[in-house]
Design an enzyme around this catalytic site. Structure first.
Site, PDB file in Angstrom:
ATOM      1  N   CYS A  43      15.905  25.810  44.293  1.00 49.47           N
ATOM      2  CA  CYS A  43      17.274  26.052  44.788  1.00 49.47           C
ATOM      3  C   CYS A  43      18.325  25.922  43.690  1.00 49.47           C
ATOM      4  CB  CYS A  43      17.608  25.080  45.914  1.00 49.47           C
ATOM      5  SG  CYS A  43      16.408  25.086  47.234  1.00 49.47           S
ATOM      6  N   HIS A  57      25.129  23.512  47.274  1.00 53.84           N
ATOM      7  CA  HIS A  57      23.898  24.067  47.840  1.00 53.84           C
ATOM      8  C   HIS A  57      23.954  23.896  49.360  1.00 53.84           C
ATOM      9  CE1 HIS A  57      19.889  25.246  48.491  1.00 53.84           C
ATOM     10  NE2 HIS A  57      19.405  24.040  48.708  1.00 53.84           N
ATOM     11  N   ASN A  79      19.223  27.473  54.764  1.00 61.33           N
ATOM     12  CA  ASN A  79      19.007  27.233  53.340  1.00 61.33           C
ATOM     13  C   ASN A  79      18.269  28.435  52.748  1.00 61.33           C
ATOM     14  OD1 ASN A  79      18.118  26.385  50.838  1.00 61.33           O
ATOM     15  ND2 ASN A  79      17.387  24.384  51.538  1.00 61.33           N
TER      16      ASN A  79
HETATM   17  O1  UT7 Z   1      16.819  23.006  49.340  1.00 61.37           O
HETATM   18  C1  UT7 Z   1      16.715  21.604  49.167  1.00 61.37           C
HETATM   19  C2  UT7 Z   1      15.782  20.980  50.014  1.00 61.37           C
HETATM   20  N1  UT7 Z   1      15.948  20.674  51.357  1.00 61.37           N
HETATM   21  C3  UT7 Z   1      16.712  19.693  51.796  1.00 61.37           C
HETATM   22  O2  UT7 Z   1      17.631  19.251  51.158  1.00 61.37           O
HETATM   23  C4  UT7 Z   1      16.351  19.107  53.124  1.00 61.37           C
HETATM   24  C5  UT7 Z   1      16.580  17.622  53.132  1.00 61.37           C
HETATM   25  N2  UT7 Z   1      16.177  16.961  54.366  1.00 61.37           N
HETATM   26  C6  UT7 Z   1      16.792  17.193  55.541  1.00 61.37           C
HETATM   27  O3  UT7 Z   1      17.680  18.012  55.629  1.00 61.37           O
HETATM   28  C7  UT7 Z   1      16.398  16.347  56.725  1.00 61.37           C
HETATM   29  O4  UT7 Z   1      15.569  15.281  56.306  1.00 61.37           O
HETATM   30  C8  UT7 Z   1      15.665  17.159  57.834  1.00 61.37           C
HETATM   31  C9  UT7 Z   1      16.635  18.093  58.511  1.00 61.37           C
HETATM   32  C10 UT7 Z   1      14.516  17.940  57.223  1.00 61.37           C
HETATM   33  C11 UT7 Z   1      15.099  16.209  58.876  1.00 61.37           C
HETATM   34  O5  UT7 Z   1      16.138  15.416  59.428  1.00 61.37           O
HETATM   35  P1  UT7 Z   1      15.933  13.852  59.602  1.00 61.37           P
HETATM   36  O6  UT7 Z   1      17.118  13.329  60.256  1.00 61.37           O
HETATM   37  O7  UT7 Z   1      15.591  13.310  58.231  1.00 61.37           O
HETATM   38  O8  UT7 Z   1      14.712  13.781  60.585  1.00 61.37           O
HETATM   39  P2  UT7 Z   1      13.288  13.115  60.363  1.00 61.37           P
HETATM   40  O9  UT7 Z   1      12.463  13.896  59.423  1.00 61.37           O
HETATM   41  O10 UT7 Z   1      13.494  11.658  60.068  1.00 61.37           O
HETATM   42  O11 UT7 Z   1      12.681  13.255  61.802  1.00 61.37           O
HETATM   43  C12 UT7 Z   1      13.264  12.599  62.938  1.00 61.37           C
HETATM   44  C13 UT7 Z   1      12.529  13.060  64.170  1.00 61.37           C
HETATM   45  C14 UT7 Z   1      11.005  12.987  64.039  1.00 61.37           C
HETATM   46  O12 UT7 Z   1      10.482  12.587  65.279  1.00 61.37           O
HETATM   47  P3  UT7 Z   1       9.967  11.082  65.475  1.00 61.37           P
HETATM   48  O13 UT7 Z   1       8.891  10.895  64.452  1.00 61.37           O
HETATM   49  O14 UT7 Z   1      11.156  10.221  65.238  1.00 61.37           O
HETATM   50  O15 UT7 Z   1       9.489  11.085  66.875  1.00 61.37           O
HETATM   51  C15 UT7 Z   1      10.620  14.432  63.795  1.00 61.37           C
HETATM   52  O16 UT7 Z   1       9.323  14.719  64.206  1.00 61.37           O
HETATM   53  O17 UT7 Z   1      12.847  14.421  64.448  1.00 61.37           O
HETATM   54  C16 UT7 Z   1      11.647  15.162  64.626  1.00 61.37           C
HETATM   55  N3  UT7 Z   1      11.848  16.551  64.187  1.00 61.37           N
HETATM   56  C17 UT7 Z   1      12.274  17.505  65.017  1.00 61.37           C
HETATM   57  N4  UT7 Z   1      12.604  17.506  66.335  1.00 61.37           N
HETATM   58  C18 UT7 Z   1      13.018  18.655  66.865  1.00 61.37           C
HETATM   59  C19 UT7 Z   1      11.653  17.058  62.973  1.00 61.37           C
HETATM   60  N5  UT7 Z   1      11.955  18.367  62.983  1.00 61.37           N
HETATM   61  C20 UT7 Z   1      12.325  18.673  64.238  1.00 61.37           C
HETATM   62  C21 UT7 Z   1      12.765  19.841  64.867  1.00 61.37           C
HETATM   63  N6  UT7 Z   1      13.097  19.813  66.156  1.00 61.37           N
HETATM   64  N7  UT7 Z   1      12.880  21.020  64.194  1.00 61.37           N
END
Ligand code: UT7
Length: 338
Positions: free
Chosen positions: A125, A265, A295
């Protein structure tokens, strides 16, 4: 000592300006509601956790080079240069049409830039700003005059559409800029670039290269798709983009008060909010379009730059800050006087 008649007299470095921008996104829109039918997710979660409402998906037969060429044509038109004037094409991408030829060579063929040298830049990115810096160096030292810099990715081609942790985040698109020396203009004032290969596996595509070729035996493991540790990537994104922003401001002798606009970004609205709070600047200073495109990797900051340019978010003489983060891990930031 007498100089050889063929020896070049060293010339002072030239200033380098972005003289035109362009962008292109595919027509097809994939909404959060559409994703609800593909994986176990919902619009509310995606909006709350990322700020993304919809993204664009390239159609079959539409490759990264097609997106890149469309953005490039718009940038050249905006800059008022003809394709024959382009003497270097850089394409920042992690989704090349082919390992080789480079996507830059594919773009050259598509737009007919017969006078250009071409190569790709892989900094995920962060690739667009890495390429701006490469172009800047080549123009400043008189190697090339008119450089086409493109950030283009078809991330839909490497997304695992069964993984809700990643497939809701990404989209396809391309952004481009034409860089050239323009007398009496400051242009790109400084660029800061950084990397840390120790964090390579928080955001990567493990298979498909010579280390882990895709074979009949491992084909079902989805190794040639994007894998991400979301929480760690989020943390590193905020830390690295803050570092890059502060370094570029320091190097240019400016403060955030001097900036008309910040173009970050476009990965997650919460990353941008964290930056706004740490830099102590209002969100209104940031140009944000991730709600519409998600993204788009190397294209994201380039598309946002083009939008901000065309919608008059800054005028000639204004200072803008571009700041990016990506797999590698890589990060970069540029201060530009428009
Ligand atoms: O280009 C550069 C790279 N990319 C980034 O910069 C991305 C950086 N990371 C993020 O933007 C965030 O970490 C995410 C959007 C990917 C995830 O958000 P989060 O608040 O960090 O969520 P998490 O990974 O801690 O997951 C929380 C919960 C989990 O469930 P449990 O384990 O708490 O029951 C996930 O399984 O949310 C769940 N989850 C979803 N639920 C519904 C993860 N993805 C989804 C989804 N829909 N699409």
């Amino acid at each position: 000592m007498k100089k050889s008649p063929t020896a070049k007299t060293p010339q002072p470095n030239r200033t380098v300006s972005i003289i035109g921008t362009g962008s292109y996104v595919p027509e097809r829109i994939l909404t959060n509601a559409d994703l609800e039918a593909i994986v176990d997710t919902d619009d509310q979660w995606i909006m709350d956790r990322t700020g993304i409402r919809e993204r664009r998906i390239a159609k079959e037969g539409e490759f990264t080079s097609h997106l890149a060429a469309a953005a490039a044509k718009r940038a050249m038109e905006n800059a008022g240069v003809t394709v024959d004037e382009i003497d270097l094409i850089l394409v920042a991408t992690i989704t090349p049409d082919t390992f080789f030829p480079s996507t830059a060579c594919h773009v050259q063929r598509l737009i007919g830039a017969k006078n250009a040298a071409c190569f790709d830049v892989n900094a995920a990115c962060s690739g667009f700003l890495y390429s701006v810096e490469i172009a800047q160096q080549f123009i400043a030292n008189h190697t090339y005059s008119t450089v086409l810099v493109i950030g283009a990715d078809k991330l839909s081609s490497i997304v695992n559409w069964q993984d809700r942790n990643t497939c809701v985040l990404f989209g396809d698109g391309a952004g481009a800029a034409v860089l050239r020396n323009r007398e009496g203009s400051h242009g790109v004032i400084t660029t800061y670039m950084g990397s840390d290969g120790n964090f390579g596996d928080i955001l990567h595509m493990p298979g498909g290269g010579c280390a882990v070729p895709i074979t009949r035996d491992n084909a079902d493991q989805k190794l040639n798709t994007l894998h991400m540790n979301g929480r760690e990537t989020f943390k590193q994104a905020v830390t690295s983009m803050m570092k890059a922003a502060q370094k570029a401001l320091e190097q240019s002798g400016l403060t955030t008060d001097d900036l008309k606009c910040i173009i970050p970004h476009q990965a997650n609205i919460r990353i941008i909010e964290a930056m706004a709070s740490r830099l102590n600047v209002p969100m209104s200073k940031f140009h944000i379009n991730l709600d519409r495109y998600g993204n788009t990797s190397a294209a994201a900051v380039a598309i946002a730059l083009d939008e901000a340019n065309r919608t008059g978010r800054f005028q000639v003489g204004d200072y803008i800050l571009l700041v990016v983060f990506g797999g590698g891990l890589t990060y970069a930031s540029s201060v530009v006087q428009w």
